[in-house]
Every structure is written in structure tokens, then in C-alpha cells.
Design an enzyme around this catalytic site. Structure first.
Site, PDB file in Angstrom:
ATOM      1  N   GLU A 115       4.757  58.586  70.187  1.00  0.00           N
ATOM      2  CA  GLU A 115       5.106  58.679  72.394  1.00  0.00           C
ATOM      3  C   GLU A 115       2.888  58.869  71.397  1.00  0.00           C
ATOM      4  OE1 GLU A 115       7.914  60.786  74.797  1.00  0.00           O
ATOM      5  OE2 GLU A 115       7.882  61.983  72.196  1.00  0.00           O
ATOM      6  N   GLU A 135      15.482  61.154  67.442  1.00  0.00           N
ATOM      7  CA  GLU A 135      15.487  62.387  68.787  1.00  0.00           C
ATOM      8  C   GLU A 135      17.181  62.288  68.480  1.00  0.00           C
ATOM      9  OE1 GLU A 135      11.842  61.693  69.263  1.00  0.00           O
ATOM     10  OE2 GLU A 135      13.170  60.329  68.571  1.00  0.00           O
TER      11      GLU A 135
END
Length: 264
Positions: A115, A135
Site C-alpha cells: 500500500e 489480509e
């Protein structure tokens, strides 16, 4: 050259017109905690005030393994939301700030590390770098802007594949997907990133600012609105004294023409 400064979490070095910002938790694979985000934000703000371009890197064998899960697991729900929004504000200073950023990546570029890299304008990966979004396996969801930035780089379907299956992707494949701009040999990403940053630092400041701030907004607009904003930005950049000087230099043959790539 300024000597590297360090908060114990993030290093900072000014090399000519280029700031080099390094995550400095190699023993944790440069995992990102709230304190790291705060130190990173401080470094980005400093770079924006005294450099013309910047490089993001990670000390040690890995760029960044993402969120510091030991810290995250103890957070109340509202604090987790606030923490995510803090990441958003910090990374937005990179994506839509005052100077362009290059991410130099090696080893793990995982979760929040991906990210962070996605917020940079250019991403350089060593051939052994690998990308992951675990995730789904951790029972969480991306919180550092990945659902917007990464999905737009590689496509929501590829991002979903990585999150749902735990698939990791190598540098060469990620370049084909659009998540990496350049792939280098091992140990060469930082030098390549600095060279690219030095090249961008030579650009007209207003042109760089327009690229950073107009392009992502135009992407979010309708075609007609985007074309209108393009016309305004084109006029504004052309009207600067620096643009006039650079255009005259080209017309008077004091600036080189665009050349074909050497490997063409």
C-alpha cells in the site's frame, strides 16, 4: 550531502535535490506501526519542503512486511478506524503532494508495504522482490489505501485473487500486471530509484505538481470534466516563466529532442 538522520524508525538523507526516506525496523521486516506512520509523515513533509523528488526504501533484506499486527490486534474498533484514516492522510501526502516519489523495493512488499509503495508515482523492484496481500488469511482487510490504489494499478480482480488465496507475486509478474514500473538486479533498486528521482527533480516544478495532483483527480472524473481540467492545467503550466524559458531553449536548439529508447 546531508548525513542520514534517524528517528529510530525512519531514516532521512538529503542527497542533492533528492530526499531518501528509509523504513528502519529491519528486525521486524520494517513493519508499520502508528509510530512509524508518524515518523514517515514527518519525513515526507520535510522532503516536500527541501527536496525536488524523493525515494522510499526499506533497510535490510525487505522493503516492508506491512502492518505491525502485534499493535493492531489490541486496538479497539474505533481506534482501528482512526488508525486507517491516519495512514490515508500520510500516504496521500506522497501520492498527491508537492514532489514525486519513487519506491525502491526488495524482498517482501506485503500488505501495508504494498500500500505504501502504491502511493509512490514510480515503483522499482529488485528481481527477487515479492508481493503479497495476506489480509484474508489474517482475518482483516486492507486499511492503508490499497483498495483504491492497488486495485487501480493491477485491477480489482487480481487484487481479490491475492487477498482471497494468499497468492504471492514476483517482481517480473507484478511488472506485467502494472504494479511495478522497473525491475532491476539484486541490490540495484535503490540506485535506479535515486537516478529516476534525480531525473524528475530536473523537471519544471509546476509540471511535476500538475502530474501529481491533476492526474489522479482526472482519473476520478467523467471524461468531459477531466478534459476541462486538463485544459486548465495545460494553460497554467505553460504560463509559468520556467515553461517559457524551457520552451525557448528547445526552439533555439539549446535543449535536446526526444530520442528513441536505446533498446528499440
Amino acid at each position: 550531502m546531508d548525513q542520514p538522520a534517524s528517528s529510530g524508525l525512519v531514516t532521512y538523507e538529503l542527497r542533492g535535490q533528492v530526499a531518501i526516506i528509509g523504513l528502519d525496523r529491519p528486525e521486524k521486516r520494517n513493519a508499520i506501526s502508528d509510530r512509524v506512520v508518524a515518523a514517515l509523515t514527518e519525513a515526507v513533509v520535510r522532503a516536500s519542503s527541501e527536496a525536488k523528488a524523493a525515494v522510499l526504501t526499506g533497510r535490510g533484506p525487505h522493503f516492508c512486511a506491512g502492518l505491525d499486527l502485534a499493535e493492531h490486534v489490541e486496538k479497539p474498533l474505533i481506534e482501528a478506524v482512526k488508525g486507517s484514516r491516519t495512514w490515508h492522510r500520510s500516504f496521500d501526502l506522497i501520492e498527491r503532494g508537492a514532489i514525486p516519489f519513487v519506491a525502491a523495493m526488495q524482498g517482501a512488499v506485503v500488505g501495508g508495504g504494498f500500500e505504501l509503495a502504491a502511493a509512490a508515482q514510480i515503483r522499482v523492484a529488485e528481481s527477487g522482490a515479492f508481493f503479497g496481500l495476506p489480509e484474508g488469511q489474517r482475518g482483516i482487510f486492507v486499511g492503508g489505501g490499497g483498495s483504491v490504489r492497488i486495485a487501480r494499478l493491477i485491477g480489482a480482480h487480481r487484487m481479490a485473487d491475492m487477498m482471497l488465496t494468499g497468492r504471492t507475486v514476483g517482481a517480473a509478474e507484478m511488472e506485467r500486471w502494472g504494479g511495478v514500473n522497473y525491475v532491476t538486479g539484486e541490490g540495484e533498486a535503490l540506485d535506479k530509484a535515486v537516478a529516476l528521482a534525480e531525473r524528475m527533480a530536473e523537471n519544471a516544478e509546476m509540471s511535476n505538481y500538475a502530474v501529481l495532483n491533476a492526474l489522479p483527480r482526472i482519473r476520478d472524473m467523467s471524461s468531459e470534466d477531466g478534459l476541462f481540467v486538463e485544459s486548465i492545467m495545460s494553460a497554467l503550466t505553460t504560463a509559468t516563466p520556467e515553461a517559457e524559458a524551457r520552451l525557448r531553449a528547445f526552439l533555439e536548439k539549446r535543449a535536446g529532442k526526444v530520442e528513441a529508447p536505446k533498446d528499440a
